[in-house]
Enzyme design. Structure first.
Site, PDB file in Angstrom:
ATOM      1  N   LEU A 166      -4.669  -7.303   1.553  1.00 25.40           N
ATOM      2  CA  LEU A 166      -3.324  -7.795   1.257  1.00 25.40           C
ATOM      3  C   LEU A 166      -3.353  -9.312   1.400  1.00 25.40           C
ATOM      4  O   LEU A 166      -4.098  -9.845   2.232  1.00 25.40           O
ATOM      5  CB  LEU A 166      -2.285  -7.213   2.230  1.00 25.40           C
ATOM      6  CG  LEU A 166      -2.022  -5.705   2.174  1.00 25.40           C
ATOM      7  CD1 LEU A 166      -1.035  -5.308   3.275  1.00 25.40           C
ATOM      8  CD2 LEU A 166      -1.494  -5.282   0.813  1.00 25.40           C
ATOM      9  N   ASP A 167      -2.550 -10.017   0.591  1.00 23.06           N
ATOM     10  CA  ASP A 167      -2.455 -11.463   0.736  1.00 23.06           C
ATOM     11  C   ASP A 167      -1.973 -11.816   2.137  1.00 23.06           C
ATOM     12  O   ASP A 167      -1.298 -11.019   2.807  1.00 23.06           O
ATOM     13  CB  ASP A 167      -1.469 -12.040  -0.285  1.00 23.06           C
ATOM     14  CG  ASP A 167      -1.936 -11.854  -1.716  1.00 23.06           C
ATOM     15  OD1 ASP A 167      -3.144 -11.657  -1.917  1.00 23.06           O
ATOM     16  OD2 ASP A 167      -1.081 -11.918  -2.624  1.00 23.06           O
ATOM     17  N   LYS A 168      -2.267 -13.029   2.554  1.00 27.08           N
ATOM     18  CA  LYS A 168      -1.862 -13.501   3.877  1.00 27.08           C
ATOM     19  C   LYS A 168      -0.375 -13.245   4.136  1.00 27.08           C
ATOM     20  O   LYS A 168       0.001 -12.736   5.194  1.00 27.08           O
ATOM     21  CB  LYS A 168      -2.160 -14.995   4.003  1.00 27.08           C
ATOM     22  CG  LYS A 168      -1.615 -15.631   5.274  1.00 27.08           C
ATOM     23  CD  LYS A 168      -1.806 -17.134   5.265  1.00 27.08           C
ATOM     24  CE  LYS A 168      -1.126 -17.777   6.474  1.00 27.08           C
ATOM     25  NZ  LYS A 168      -1.235 -19.256   6.459  1.00 27.08           N
ATOM     26  N   THR A 202       1.698 -11.224   2.592  1.00 18.72           N
ATOM     27  CA  THR A 202       2.195  -9.894   2.232  1.00 18.72           C
ATOM     28  C   THR A 202       1.994  -8.985   3.444  1.00 18.72           C
ATOM     29  O   THR A 202       0.895  -8.908   3.990  1.00 18.72           O
ATOM     30  CB  THR A 202       1.434  -9.318   1.026  1.00 18.72           C
ATOM     31  OG1 THR A 202       1.625 -10.179  -0.104  1.00 18.72           O
ATOM     32  CG2 THR A 202       1.938  -7.926   0.675  1.00 18.72           C
ATOM     33  N   ARG A 232       2.664 -10.640  -7.779  1.00 19.91           N
ATOM     34  CA  ARG A 232       3.232 -11.991  -7.802  1.00 19.91           C
ATOM     35  C   ARG A 232       3.078 -12.621  -9.185  1.00 19.91           C
ATOM     36  O   ARG A 232       4.002 -13.241  -9.721  1.00 19.91           O
ATOM     37  CB  ARG A 232       2.557 -12.841  -6.729  1.00 19.91           C
ATOM     38  CG  ARG A 232       2.739 -12.298  -5.323  1.00 19.91           C
ATOM     39  CD  ARG A 232       1.768 -12.917  -4.336  1.00 19.91           C
ATOM     40  NE  ARG A 232       2.007 -14.338  -4.171  1.00 19.91           N
ATOM     41  CZ  ARG A 232       1.194 -15.141  -3.484  1.00 19.91           C
ATOM     42  NH1 ARG A 232       0.091 -14.639  -2.923  1.00 19.91           N
ATOM     43  NH2 ARG A 232       1.470 -16.419  -3.368  1.00 19.91           N
TER      44      ARG A 232
END
Length: 304
Positions: free
Chosen positions: A136-138, A140, A237
Protein backbone atom coordinates in the site's frame (compact mmCIF):
# COMPACT_ATOMS: atom_id res chain seq x y z
CA UNK A 1 21.54 8.50 -12.01
CA UNK A 2 21.30 9.25 -15.74
CA UNK A 3 23.09 7.22 -18.40
CA UNK A 4 23.14 8.02 -22.09
CA UNK A 5 24.23 5.98 -25.09
CA UNK A 6 24.64 6.76 -28.79
CA UNK A 7 24.23 3.77 -31.11
CA UNK A 8 26.88 3.08 -33.71
CA UNK A 9 27.85 -0.63 -33.96
CA UNK A 10 24.79 -2.18 -32.30
CA UNK A 11 22.31 -1.58 -35.13
CA UNK A 12 19.48 -4.13 -35.09
CA UNK A 13 20.03 -5.17 -31.46
CA UNK A 14 17.02 -5.22 -29.15
CA UNK A 15 16.88 -2.24 -26.78
CA UNK A 16 16.67 -4.39 -23.63
CA UNK A 17 19.45 -6.74 -24.76
CA UNK A 18 21.79 -3.84 -25.52
CA UNK A 19 21.23 -2.10 -22.18
CA UNK A 20 21.48 -5.29 -20.11
CA UNK A 21 24.86 -5.95 -21.73
CA UNK A 22 26.35 -2.61 -20.72
CA UNK A 23 28.71 -2.41 -17.76
CA UNK A 24 27.15 -1.90 -14.29
CA UNK A 25 23.59 -1.90 -15.63
CA UNK A 26 20.68 -3.71 -13.93
CA UNK A 27 19.48 -7.15 -15.07
CA UNK A 28 17.53 -7.58 -18.30
CA UNK A 29 14.31 -8.12 -16.33
CA UNK A 30 14.92 -4.87 -14.46
CA UNK A 31 15.69 -3.11 -17.73
CA UNK A 32 12.39 -4.35 -19.20
CA UNK A 33 10.48 -3.01 -16.20
CA UNK A 34 12.23 0.34 -16.52
CA UNK A 35 11.27 0.45 -20.21
CA UNK A 36 7.64 -0.32 -19.34
CA UNK A 37 7.66 2.35 -16.64
CA UNK A 38 9.02 4.92 -19.08
CA UNK A 39 12.37 5.39 -17.33
CA UNK A 40 14.20 4.61 -20.59
CA UNK A 41 13.69 6.60 -23.78
CA UNK A 42 15.08 6.47 -27.31
CA UNK A 43 15.34 9.86 -29.00
CA UNK A 44 13.11 11.19 -26.18
CA UNK A 45 10.38 8.66 -26.99
CA UNK A 46 9.26 5.60 -25.03
CA UNK A 47 9.90 2.42 -27.02
CA UNK A 48 9.16 -1.25 -26.43
CA UNK A 49 11.78 -3.61 -25.05
CA UNK A 50 12.03 -5.34 -28.44
CA UNK A 51 12.72 -2.10 -30.32
CA UNK A 52 15.55 -2.66 -32.82
CA UNK A 53 18.25 -0.03 -32.49
CA UNK A 54 19.13 2.23 -35.40
CA UNK A 55 22.25 4.21 -36.19
CA UNK A 56 22.65 7.36 -34.07
CA UNK A 57 19.77 6.47 -31.73
CA UNK A 58 20.11 8.41 -28.47
CA UNK A 59 19.21 6.29 -25.42
CA UNK A 60 18.58 7.90 -22.02
CA UNK A 61 18.20 5.79 -18.89
CA UNK A 62 17.16 7.30 -15.54
CA UNK A 63 17.47 5.07 -12.48
CA UNK A 64 18.58 4.85 -8.89
CA UNK A 65 21.64 2.61 -8.41
CA UNK A 66 21.09 -0.18 -5.88
CA UNK A 67 22.37 0.40 -2.38
CA UNK A 68 22.88 -1.96 0.49
CA UNK A 69 20.37 -1.26 3.25
CA UNK A 70 20.53 -2.89 6.65
CA UNK A 71 17.01 -3.56 7.91
CA UNK A 72 16.72 -3.81 11.69
CA UNK A 73 13.80 -4.97 13.88
CA UNK A 74 12.04 -2.09 15.62
CA UNK A 75 9.49 -2.22 18.41
CA UNK A 76 6.70 -0.44 16.52
CA UNK A 77 3.08 -1.25 17.48
CA UNK A 78 1.08 -3.15 14.87
CA UNK A 79 -2.69 -3.28 14.45
CA UNK A 80 -3.01 -7.03 13.84
CA UNK A 81 -6.32 -8.24 12.41
CA UNK A 82 -5.36 -11.93 12.20
CA UNK A 83 -2.29 -14.11 12.68
CA UNK A 84 -1.34 -17.79 12.44
CA UNK A 85 1.75 -19.79 11.48
CA UNK A 86 1.45 -18.88 7.78
CA UNK A 87 0.08 -15.37 7.50
CA UNK A 88 -0.32 -12.15 9.42
CA UNK A 89 -2.95 -9.59 8.41
CA UNK A 90 -2.27 -5.97 9.31
CA UNK A 91 -4.29 -2.76 9.37
CA UNK A 92 -1.54 -0.45 8.09
CA UNK A 93 -1.64 3.09 9.42
CA UNK A 94 -1.66 6.09 7.09
CA UNK A 95 1.84 7.55 6.94
CA UNK A 96 3.68 4.24 7.41
CA UNK A 97 6.01 3.15 4.60
CA UNK A 98 5.75 -0.57 3.84
CA UNK A 99 9.45 -1.37 3.36
CA UNK A 100 12.80 0.45 3.50
CA UNK A 101 13.99 2.25 0.38
CA UNK A 102 16.28 5.12 -0.52
CA UNK A 103 15.89 7.79 2.14
CA UNK A 104 13.65 5.68 4.40
CA UNK A 105 15.57 3.14 6.46
CA UNK A 106 13.51 2.84 9.64
CA UNK A 107 9.98 3.14 10.96
CA UNK A 108 8.57 0.95 8.19
CA UNK A 109 6.12 -1.92 8.36
CA UNK A 110 8.96 -4.33 7.63
CA UNK A 111 10.93 -3.02 10.62
CA UNK A 112 7.89 -3.64 12.80
CA UNK A 113 7.26 -7.11 11.32
CA UNK A 114 10.87 -8.17 11.91
CA UNK A 115 10.49 -7.32 15.60
CA UNK A 116 7.10 -9.00 15.95
CA UNK A 117 7.71 -12.11 13.82
CA UNK A 118 11.47 -12.52 14.35
CA UNK A 119 12.71 -14.86 11.60
CA UNK A 120 9.21 -16.05 10.66
CA UNK A 121 8.83 -14.14 7.40
CA UNK A 122 9.16 -15.40 3.83
CA UNK A 123 12.46 -14.66 2.12
CA UNK A 124 11.27 -14.59 -1.49
CA UNK A 125 11.55 -10.81 -1.82
CA UNK A 126 14.91 -10.63 -0.07
CA UNK A 127 16.08 -8.79 3.03
CA UNK A 128 14.43 -5.49 2.17
CA UNK A 129 10.89 -6.85 1.70
CA UNK A 130 10.58 -10.03 3.78
CA UNK A 131 7.02 -11.35 3.76
CA UNK A 132 5.69 -8.55 1.57
CA UNK A 133 3.31 -9.98 -1.03
CA UNK A 134 1.58 -6.71 -1.98
CA UNK A 135 1.95 -3.10 -0.91
CA UNK A 136 0.00 0.00 0.00
CA UNK A 137 1.22 3.55 -0.61
CA UNK A 138 2.67 5.36 2.39
CA UNK A 139 -0.44 7.50 2.86
CA UNK A 140 -2.96 4.75 2.11
CA UNK A 141 -4.25 2.97 5.18
CA UNK A 142 -5.88 -0.41 5.57
CA UNK A 143 -5.71 -4.16 5.31
CA UNK A 144 -2.60 -6.00 4.08
CA UNK A 145 -1.62 -9.66 4.24
CA UNK A 146 1.99 -10.70 4.91
CA UNK A 147 3.48 -14.16 4.36
CA UNK A 148 5.38 -15.86 7.16
CA UNK A 149 6.96 -18.50 4.92
CA UNK A 150 7.73 -19.14 1.26
CA UNK A 151 4.88 -21.63 0.90
CA UNK A 152 2.32 -19.00 1.93
CA UNK A 153 4.07 -16.30 -0.12
CA UNK A 154 3.94 -18.28 -3.37
CA UNK A 155 0.28 -19.16 -2.86
CA UNK A 156 -0.77 -15.59 -2.01
CA UNK A 157 1.23 -14.14 -4.90
CA UNK A 158 -0.58 -16.51 -7.25
CA UNK A 159 -3.96 -15.44 -5.86
CA UNK A 160 -3.13 -11.76 -6.27
CA UNK A 161 -1.69 -12.28 -9.75
CA UNK A 162 -4.69 -14.32 -10.92
CA UNK A 163 -7.19 -11.89 -9.29
CA UNK A 164 -8.52 -14.65 -7.03
CA UNK A 165 -7.73 -12.35 -4.13
CA UNK A 166 -10.23 -9.49 -4.00
CA UNK A 167 -9.08 -6.05 -2.83
CA UNK A 168 -11.68 -3.36 -2.13
CA UNK A 169 -10.96 0.25 -1.22
CA UNK A 170 -12.99 3.28 -0.17
CA UNK A 171 -12.04 6.82 -1.15
CA UNK A 172 -13.22 10.40 -1.00
CA UNK A 173 -12.83 12.21 -4.31
CA UNK A 174 -13.32 15.78 -5.47
CA UNK A 175 -16.44 16.63 -7.46
CA UNK A 176 -19.75 14.89 -7.92
CA UNK A 177 -19.64 11.65 -9.88
CA UNK A 178 -22.99 11.49 -11.67
CA UNK A 179 -22.81 7.79 -12.60
CA UNK A 180 -23.77 5.16 -10.04
CA UNK A 181 -20.86 2.96 -11.10
CA UNK A 182 -18.18 2.74 -13.73
CA UNK A 183 -15.10 0.99 -15.09
CA UNK A 184 -11.88 2.89 -15.77
CA UNK A 185 -9.47 1.37 -18.29
CA UNK A 186 -6.15 3.01 -19.07
CA UNK A 187 -2.56 1.86 -19.30
CA UNK A 188 -0.45 3.23 -16.46
CA UNK A 189 3.22 4.15 -16.85
CA UNK A 190 5.66 6.85 -15.85
CA UNK A 191 4.48 10.41 -16.41
CA UNK A 192 6.17 11.68 -19.60
CA UNK A 193 7.37 14.88 -17.88
CA UNK A 194 7.34 14.32 -14.10
CA UNK A 195 9.17 11.02 -13.65
CA UNK A 196 8.16 10.82 -9.96
CA UNK A 197 4.51 10.45 -10.97
CA UNK A 198 2.52 7.81 -12.79
CA UNK A 199 -0.01 8.61 -15.50
CA UNK A 200 -2.46 7.09 -17.96
CA UNK A 201 -0.33 6.76 -21.10
CA UNK A 202 -1.10 6.06 -24.74
CA UNK A 203 2.26 4.43 -25.49
CA UNK A 204 3.71 1.73 -23.27
CA UNK A 205 2.69 1.34 -19.66
CA UNK A 206 0.78 -1.62 -18.24
CA UNK A 207 -2.94 -2.35 -18.65
CA UNK A 208 -4.95 -1.21 -15.63
CA UNK A 209 -8.62 -1.57 -14.74
CA UNK A 210 -10.47 -0.04 -11.79
CA UNK A 211 -14.13 -0.70 -11.01
CA UNK A 212 -15.96 1.80 -8.81
CA UNK A 213 -19.42 2.51 -7.48
CA UNK A 214 -20.78 5.49 -5.58
CA UNK A 215 -21.59 5.04 -1.90
CA UNK A 216 -22.60 8.62 -0.99
CA UNK A 217 -22.68 12.02 -2.68
CA UNK A 218 -22.04 15.34 -0.96
CA UNK A 219 -21.97 18.95 -2.13
CA UNK A 220 -18.56 18.96 -3.79
CA UNK A 221 -17.22 15.46 -3.32
CA UNK A 222 -18.16 11.79 -3.61
CA UNK A 223 -17.56 8.76 -1.40
CA UNK A 224 -16.79 5.71 -3.54
CA UNK A 225 -15.80 2.07 -3.26
CA UNK A 226 -13.22 0.70 -5.69
CA UNK A 227 -12.17 -2.78 -6.68
CA UNK A 228 -8.85 -3.34 -8.41
CA UNK A 229 -8.74 -5.78 -11.32
CA UNK A 230 -5.02 -5.01 -11.73
CA UNK A 231 -2.39 -3.84 -9.27
CA UNK A 232 -0.45 -0.92 -10.72
CA UNK A 233 1.48 1.73 -8.81
CA UNK A 234 -0.88 4.49 -7.57
CA UNK A 235 -3.66 2.93 -9.68
CA UNK A 236 -6.76 4.33 -7.96
CA UNK A 237 -5.13 7.74 -7.51
CA UNK A 238 -4.09 7.93 -11.17
CA UNK A 239 -7.36 6.60 -12.59
CA UNK A 240 -9.59 8.88 -10.51
CA UNK A 241 -7.48 11.92 -11.43
CA UNK A 242 -7.68 10.81 -15.08
CA UNK A 243 -11.49 11.01 -15.07
CA UNK A 244 -11.42 14.39 -13.33
CA UNK A 245 -12.10 13.26 -9.74
CA UNK A 246 -8.75 13.22 -7.88
CA UNK A 247 -8.62 11.99 -4.31
CA UNK A 248 -9.03 14.49 -1.49
CA UNK A 249 -5.67 15.13 0.15
CA UNK A 250 -3.63 13.72 -2.74
CA UNK A 251 -0.81 16.24 -3.16
CA UNK A 252 0.74 14.30 -6.05
CA UNK A 253 -2.27 13.93 -8.36
CA UNK A 254 -4.60 16.73 -7.29
CA UNK A 255 -3.96 20.35 -8.31
CA UNK A 256 -6.28 21.74 -5.62
CA UNK A 257 -4.85 22.77 -2.28
CA UNK A 258 -5.81 20.37 0.51
CA UNK A 259 -8.17 22.36 2.74
CA UNK A 260 -9.31 19.35 4.75
CA UNK A 261 -7.92 17.92 7.98
CA UNK A 262 -6.28 14.83 6.56
CA UNK A 263 -2.62 13.99 5.95
CA UNK A 264 -2.28 12.23 2.62
CA UNK A 265 -4.94 10.94 0.24
CA UNK A 266 -8.34 9.87 1.55
CA UNK A 267 -7.90 6.26 0.45
CA UNK A 268 -8.37 3.18 2.60
CA UNK A 269 -7.96 -0.53 1.88
CA UNK A 270 -11.23 -1.70 3.43
CA UNK A 271 -11.59 -5.39 2.56
CA UNK A 272 -9.29 -8.20 1.48
CA UNK A 273 -10.66 -11.60 0.53
CA UNK A 274 -8.22 -14.52 0.15
CA UNK A 275 -8.08 -18.30 0.29
CA UNK A 276 -5.88 -19.38 3.17
CA UNK A 277 -2.72 -20.89 1.63
CA UNK A 278 -2.76 -24.00 3.83
CA UNK A 279 -6.31 -24.63 5.00
CA UNK A 280 -7.93 -23.41 1.73
CA UNK A 281 -10.57 -21.62 3.81
CA UNK A 282 -12.08 -18.52 2.25
CA UNK A 283 -11.26 -15.58 4.53
CA UNK A 284 -12.34 -11.94 4.43
CA UNK A 285 -10.60 -9.26 6.48
CA UNK A 286 -11.91 -5.75 7.09
CA UNK A 287 -9.93 -2.79 8.40
CA UNK A 288 -12.05 -0.06 10.05
CA UNK A 289 -12.02 3.30 8.30
CA UNK A 290 -9.44 5.49 10.11
CA UNK A 291 -10.54 8.31 12.38
CA UNK A 292 -9.42 11.17 10.12
CA UNK A 293 -11.42 9.78 7.21
CA UNK A 294 -14.46 9.11 9.42
CA UNK A 295 -14.30 12.71 10.63
CA UNK A 296 -14.31 13.91 7.03
CA UNK A 297 -17.36 11.76 6.29
CA UNK A 298 -19.19 13.20 9.29
CA UNK A 299 -18.34 16.72 8.16
CA UNK A 300 -19.57 16.14 4.60
CA UNK A 301 -22.77 14.45 5.78
CA UNK A 302 -23.58 17.51 7.90
CA UNK A 303 -23.03 19.92 5.00
CA UNK A 304 -25.21 18.19 2.38
Amino acid sequence: MIKTYTISDEIGTRLDVFLAGQEDNPSRASIQKMITDGAITVNNEVKRANYKLKANDQITMVFEPPTEIEVKPENIPLDILYEDNDIIVINKARGMVVHPAAGVYSGTLVNALLYHCHDELSGINGKIRPGIVHRLDKDTSGVMVVAKNDFAHNDLALQIGSKTAIKEYVALVHGNITEEKGIINGNIGRHPIDRKKMAVVTNGGKPATTVFHVLERYKNCTFIQCRLLTGRTHQIRVHMAYIGHPLIGDSKYCNSKNKFNIEGQALHSLNLKIIHPRTKEEMTFTAPIPEDMENLLKYFRQTI
